[in-house]
Scaffold this motif. Structure first.
Motif, PDB file in Angstrom:
ATOM      1  N   UNK A 262       0.815  -1.212   0.000  1.00 22.90           N
ATOM      2  CA  UNK A 262       0.000   0.000   0.000  1.00 22.90           C
ATOM      3  C   UNK A 262       0.847   1.260   0.000  1.00 22.90           C
ATOM      4  N   UNK A 263       2.096   1.145   0.432  1.00 23.98           N
ATOM      5  CA  UNK A 263       2.952   2.322   0.578  1.00 23.98           C
ATOM      6  C   UNK A 263       3.978   2.463  -0.538  1.00 23.98           C
ATOM      7  N   UNK A 264       3.786   1.679  -1.602  1.00 20.49           N
ATOM      8  CA  UNK A 264       4.600   1.817  -2.808  1.00 20.49           C
ATOM      9  C   UNK A 264       3.661   2.212  -3.947  1.00 20.49           C
ATOM     10  N   UNK A 265       3.778   3.443  -4.396  1.00 20.90           N
ATOM     11  CA  UNK A 265       2.940   3.929  -5.490  1.00 20.90           C
ATOM     12  C   UNK A 265       3.658   3.674  -6.815  1.00 20.90           C
ATOM     13  N   UNK A 266       2.928   3.092  -7.761  1.00 19.41           N
ATOM     14  CA  UNK A 266       3.498   2.754  -9.060  1.00 19.41           C
ATOM     15  C   UNK A 266       2.912   3.674 -10.121  1.00 19.41           C
ATOM     16  N   UNK A 267       3.793   4.302 -10.878  1.00 19.53           N
ATOM     17  CA  UNK A 267       3.388   5.189 -11.969  1.00 19.53           C
ATOM     18  C   UNK A 267       4.241   4.832 -13.190  1.00 19.53           C
ATOM     19  N   UNK A 268       3.746   3.919 -14.013  1.00 17.28           N
ATOM     20  CA  UNK A 268       4.539   3.434 -15.133  1.00 17.28           C
ATOM     21  C   UNK A 268       5.747   2.670 -14.624  1.00 17.28           C
ATOM     22  N   UNK A 269       6.936   3.115 -15.001  1.00 19.28           N
ATOM     23  CA  UNK A 269       8.155   2.458 -14.521  1.00 19.28           C
ATOM     24  C   UNK A 269       8.750   3.182 -13.320  1.00 19.28           C
ATOM     25  N   UNK A 270       7.992   4.100 -12.720  1.00 22.46           N
ATOM     26  CA  UNK A 270       8.477   4.859 -11.563  1.00 22.46           C
ATOM     27  C   UNK A 270       7.787   4.385 -10.288  1.00 22.46           C
ATOM     28  N   UNK A 271       8.536   4.443  -9.197  1.00 23.74           N
ATOM     29  CA  UNK A 271       8.002   4.092  -7.885  1.00 23.74           C
ATOM     30  C   UNK A 271       8.101   5.287  -6.951  1.00 23.74           C
ATOM     31  N   UNK A 272       7.088   5.445  -6.115  1.00 23.82           N
ATOM     32  CA  UNK A 272       7.090   6.479  -5.083  1.00 23.82           C
ATOM     33  C   UNK A 272       6.876   5.796  -3.733  1.00 23.82           C
TER      34      UNK A 272
END
Length: 316
Positions: A208-218
């Motif tokens: 839940x605490x890893x945001x995925x945006x394409x090939x990027x992680x937040x």
């Protein structure tokens, strides 16, 4: 007008966003609101009363700002109109972060569905290592305060997440197992703690605490962050994927990603997997009256029981 609505409106005015539109998106440890202000979106956080001191929250925001400036993708703290990151509104601590793109990698107890499973775990390991490295290069300012997931914080008289061996639902056999593990784990950790990599850690890099945006992680949600063993960070991510059919491949990918940026000795990883599992048994003990806690409690105890038994068989 409800109290929470008044607090939100007051907070928006402090940040110069009186015309912003706020909608509640999460209400777990904190209440988080999505704030739409013109073409920009923010995350407004109302912190649960008594969970953190002002100094702890300021320290969290300072650390996140440093990580962001050095290339780790984390939420960026947004200063209020007076330049401060943290305000107290009607007794509630309030702060603001920028809104991140993407969506969570997954949810607890739901199968992982990401298409490139090993690829994303490799990326998580790499970002975790970068977080550790940058944190070690940074000298925290005077007054920096976060709790410690050290041996005392895990196994002492007052662990960070509670006295797991006193969870009121434990039967006689389980209680004896938890007490035995506590003694052996304390013995083993005492022997090696000075040799282990220790410093600032996220401490909650679950799906839940890893945001995925394409090939990027937040990496989001630094509520539980503090000082701790780096293996504790790795164990936290792995534990929530223990029942995935390809767990061993995910474990290998996470460690490979980590080691692409930073060395780590994993000889004690089994110990930290069990240590991380028992922390949840302590955490849920004070929340047994909340919806769904009964099933969570059973699941936490079952996982801890298996990992503790495995560890004790090899080390007692």
């Amino acid at each position: 007008m409800g109290r929470m609505k008044q607090i939100v409106e007051h907070a928006l005015s402090l940040w110069g966003l009186a015309d912003g539109q706020a909608s509640l998106v999460a209400a777990r440890e904190n209440r988080v609101y999505r704030v739409q202000a013109s073409q920009t979106v923010y995350a407004l956080r109302l912190h649960r009363k008594g969970l953190r001191t002002d100094a702890e929250l300021r320290s969290e925001l300072q650390w996140m700002a440093v990580l962001g400036k050095n290339g780790v993708r984390v939420p960026t703290p947004v200063a209020a109109a007076d330049g401060r990151y943290l305000h107290l509104v009607d007794g509630i601590q309030v702060d603001m972060l920028d809104w991140l793109p993407g969506r969570p990698l997954g949810a607890t107890e739901k199968a992982l569905t990401h298409q490139d499973r090993t690829g994303v775990f490799c990326s998580i390991g790499r970002e975790m290592a970068r977080l550790h490295h940058i944190s070690d290069q940074w000298a925290p300012p005077q007054g920096f305060v976060r709790w410690s997931w050290d041996r005392s914080g895990l196994l002492g008289a007052a662990p960070v997440w509670g006295r797991f061996w006193e969870n009121p639902t434990l039967g006689k056999t389980d209680r004896a197992l938890f007490l035995a593990f506590r003694d052996i784990a304390d013995r083993d950790l005492r022997r090696v703690e000075n040799q282990l990599d220790y410093g600032l850690i996220h401490a909650d890099l679950v799906r839940e605490n890893v945001m995925v945006d394409g090939d990027k992680l937040w990496l989001i949600d630094f509520d539980d962050a503090g000082f701790g063993f780096r293996l504790f960070d790795i164990a936290t991510t792995l534990l929530k994927n223990l029942h995935e059919p390809d767990f061993n491949r995910l474990r290998g990918a996470l460690l490979a990603g980590y080691r692409s940026e930073r060395t780590i000795c994993t000889q004690q990883l089994d110990l930290f997997m069990a240590l991380r599992a028992v922390t949840y048994v302590g955490w849920v003990a004070s929340r047994l009256n909340e919806d769904g806690s009964g099933l969570r409690n059973e699941r936490f105890i079952e996982t801890a029981r298996a990992l503790m038994s495995q560890y004790l068989q090899q080390h007692i």
